[in-house]
Design a protein around this motif. Structure first.
Motif, PDB file in Angstrom:
ATOM      1  N   LEU A  35       0.836  -1.194   0.000  1.00  0.00           N
ATOM      2  CA  LEU A  35       0.000   0.000   0.000  1.00  0.00           C
ATOM      3  C   LEU A  35       0.875   1.251   0.000  1.00  0.00           C
ATOM      4  N   ILE A  36       0.504   2.216  -0.814  1.00  0.00           N
ATOM      5  CA  ILE A  36       1.254   3.464  -0.843  1.00  0.00           C
ATOM      6  C   ILE A  36       1.068   4.201   0.485  1.00  0.00           C
ATOM      7  N   ALA A  37       2.151   4.743   1.026  1.00  0.00           N
ATOM      8  CA  ALA A  37       2.109   5.421   2.319  1.00  0.00           C
ATOM      9  C   ALA A  37       1.644   6.866   2.161  1.00  0.00           C
ATOM     10  N   PRO A  38       1.016   7.443   3.190  1.00  0.00           N
ATOM     11  CA  PRO A  38       0.561   8.839   3.109  1.00  0.00           C
ATOM     12  C   PRO A  38       1.683   9.815   2.794  1.00  0.00           C
ATOM     13  N   ASP A  39       2.902   9.598   3.342  1.00  0.00           N
ATOM     14  CA  ASP A  39       3.980  10.543   3.049  1.00  0.00           C
ATOM     15  C   ASP A  39       4.447  10.430   1.604  1.00  0.00           C
ATOM     16  N   THR A  40       4.313   9.240   1.015  1.00  0.00           N
ATOM     17  CA  THR A  40       4.649   9.084  -0.405  1.00  0.00           C
ATOM     18  C   THR A  40       3.634   9.832  -1.264  1.00  0.00           C
ATOM     19  N   VAL A  41       2.358   9.702  -0.924  1.00  0.00           N
ATOM     20  CA  VAL A  41       1.325  10.443  -1.653  1.00  0.00           C
ATOM     21  C   VAL A  41       1.570  11.943  -1.531  1.00  0.00           C
ATOM     22  N   ALA A  42       1.903  12.401  -0.336  1.00  0.00           N
ATOM     23  CA  ALA A  42       2.141  13.830  -0.125  1.00  0.00           C
ATOM     24  C   ALA A  42       3.304  14.329  -0.962  1.00  0.00           C
ATOM     25  N   ARG A  79      -8.340   9.935   0.588  1.00  0.00           N
ATOM     26  CA  ARG A  79      -7.243  10.769   1.090  1.00  0.00           C
ATOM     27  C   ARG A  79      -6.246  11.093  -0.027  1.00  0.00           C
ATOM     28  N   THR A  80      -5.994  10.115  -0.893  1.00  0.00           N
ATOM     29  CA  THR A  80      -5.036  10.325  -1.987  1.00  0.00           C
ATOM     30  C   THR A  80      -5.498  11.434  -2.923  1.00  0.00           C
ATOM     31  N   VAL A  81      -6.760  11.381  -3.352  1.00  0.00           N
ATOM     32  CA  VAL A  81      -7.263  12.397  -4.280  1.00  0.00           C
ATOM     33  C   VAL A  81      -7.312  13.761  -3.602  1.00  0.00           C
ATOM     34  N   HIS A  82      -7.730  13.805  -2.336  1.00  0.00           N
ATOM     35  CA  HIS A  82      -7.723  15.067  -1.584  1.00  0.00           C
ATOM     36  C   HIS A  82      -6.321  15.675  -1.560  1.00  0.00           C
ATOM     37  N   THR A  83      -5.325  14.839  -1.264  1.00  0.00           N
ATOM     38  CA  THR A  83      -3.940  15.318  -1.145  1.00  0.00           C
ATOM     39  C   THR A  83      -3.428  15.839  -2.474  1.00  0.00           C
ATOM     40  N   LEU A  84      -3.718  15.141  -3.551  1.00  0.00           N
ATOM     41  CA  LEU A  84      -3.255  15.562  -4.875  1.00  0.00           C
ATOM     42  C   LEU A  84      -3.887  16.894  -5.276  1.00  0.00           C
ATOM     43  N   ARG A  85      -5.181  17.005  -5.090  1.00  0.00           N
ATOM     44  CA  ARG A  85      -5.865  18.239  -5.513  1.00  0.00           C
ATOM     45  C   ARG A  85      -5.403  19.441  -4.689  1.00  0.00           C
ATOM     46  N   ALA A  86      -5.154  19.225  -3.410  1.00  0.00           N
ATOM     47  CA  ALA A  86      -4.764  20.337  -2.538  1.00  0.00           C
ATOM     48  C   ALA A  86      -3.406  20.910  -2.914  1.00  0.00           C
TER      49      ALA A  86
END
Length: 384
Positions: A35-42, A79-86
């Protein structure tokens, strides 16, 4: 870079025997996080935002991929889409798609897709016999019944706006018209017909490298004739629409034809930056860049030979391709299909005879119709 393939989950709940991720040369998926980690997505989001700002891009597409992306779960995808758009510059738009095998698609996932305007592409290879020949669970059970249920849900009026279409991998063991009609039964807005991945070293099923026979070309011609002769057409088929556009002097909508510039980047679950995912079918080195989102910008990645830094255009093709009368439409075929171990990619597609057969056929059909339109227009002017 205009399209980012983001691997949110590196494993799959099916065990398809024609999968380009798990059944070919590059096996590094075994070493990567599930699973991709939140810090990687950020960090991906930061790199994406800075890339759009630097190049003043107002739109980018991200495809949530895997493995099977729905295994990540609705909360992670949300969470991933939210992070990308922000992270995007003001006014920039993020188009989001997800490519799934469909077996986990349910109302909860579709609610997420509506909330974030996520388009859903589903993989299906035909009717039950055709699909379950390859797309099976690890215990050997076929996946058709579960995918069909998901497609009936996706086709409901309240969800249809989120449906991008079906992706079908061609198998010569399956009758082309039966496959086509079985896919049409789900009323898809679009079809993608894909040649199975292979190359000169590891040829596709029943494709003899260098042989003059055209089994895949014949398969595609049969579907083209049925699709083209039906008015109004019941779905779009990207391969055929792109080929007609190229024959008429336009541009391709697929990287399988024409001279589309490589503008796709892949991010694995550990943040590794790679080029187009289909290179996994060549060897275990063609995808390696040594780059990741934590240490490198997207601009740095784009200069790597496996991404946009690779040779493009006619000058990058084999001599026989440059001399071919259908070069402008073919473009050498899909990059990964030109590979030969120890000799790189400067070769015709392993599907060269099949592509030639299909392109010549479409050229003749389109030319006949264009001539008929011209004669009709001339006759109309003369009567006036």
């Amino acid at each position: 870079m205009r399209q980012l393939v983001l691997k949110v989950h590196s494993r799959c709940n099916l065990a398809c025997d024609h999968c380009y991720v798990y059944r070919h040369a590059d096996q590094r998926w075994r070493e990567r996080p599930r699973l991709i980690a939140p810090d990687t997505v950020a960090q991906v989001a930061r790199r994406l935002g800075e890339h759009l700002a630097r190049h003043r891009l107002d739109r980018v597409r991200v495809v949530l991929h895997g493995g099977e992306p729905l295994l990540a779960g609705p909360a992670v995808l949300d969470r991933t889409v939210h992070t990308l758009r922000a992270a995007l510059p003001p006014g920039a738009l993020l188009d989001v798609g997800v490519q799934t095998n469909g077996v986990l698609l349910d109302e909860e996932f579709l609610a997420l897709c509506h909330r974030h305007d996520i388009d859903v592409g589903v993989s299906l290879d035909g009717d039950q016999a055709a699909n379950d020949r390859h797309r099976r669970y690890p215990d050997g059970r076929g996946s058709f019944a579960d995918v069909a249920a998901a497609l009936r849900l996706l086709a409901r009026p309240e969800h249809r706006s989120r449906w991008a279409g079906l992706l079908c991998t061609i198998d010569l063991a399956n009758d082309p018209l039966r496959v086509y009609e079985s896919l049409l039964a789900f009323a898809p807005p679009r079809l993608d017909l894909l040649l199975p991945h292979g190359n000169w070293t590891t040829p596709p099923p029943r494709r003899r490298p260098g042989g003059a026979e055209t089994p895949y070309g014949d398969w595609l011609v049969a579907v083209f004739d049925r699709w083209y002769s039906t008015t109004p057409r019941r779905t779009g088929i990207r391969l055929f629409e792109s080929l007609i556009a190229l024959v008429l002097g336009g541009r391709s909508g697929t990287r399988a034809l024409g001279f589309a510039e490589p503008d796709i980047m892949t991010i694995e679950t550990d943040g590794t930056i790679e080029g187009t995912d289909t290179l996994k079918t060549t060897d275990d080195a063609s995808m390696r860049t040594g780059l990741d989102v934590f240490r490198h910008s997207f601009d740095e990645a784009l200069r790597h030979p496996s991404l946009a830094g690779r040779p493009t255009g006619p000058e990058a093709l084999a001599a026989e391709c440059r001399a071919c009368p259908v070069l402008s439409a073919c473009g050498g075929g899909l990059y990964a299909h030109r590979f030969r171990a120890g000799a790189g990619f400067a070769h015709p597609s392993v599907y060269c005879p099949d592509l030639y057969r299909l392109i010549r056929h479409v050229q003749r059909v389109v030319a006949t119709d264009v001539d008929a339109l011209r004669r009709r227009a001339l006759s109309t002017r003369q009567r006036r």
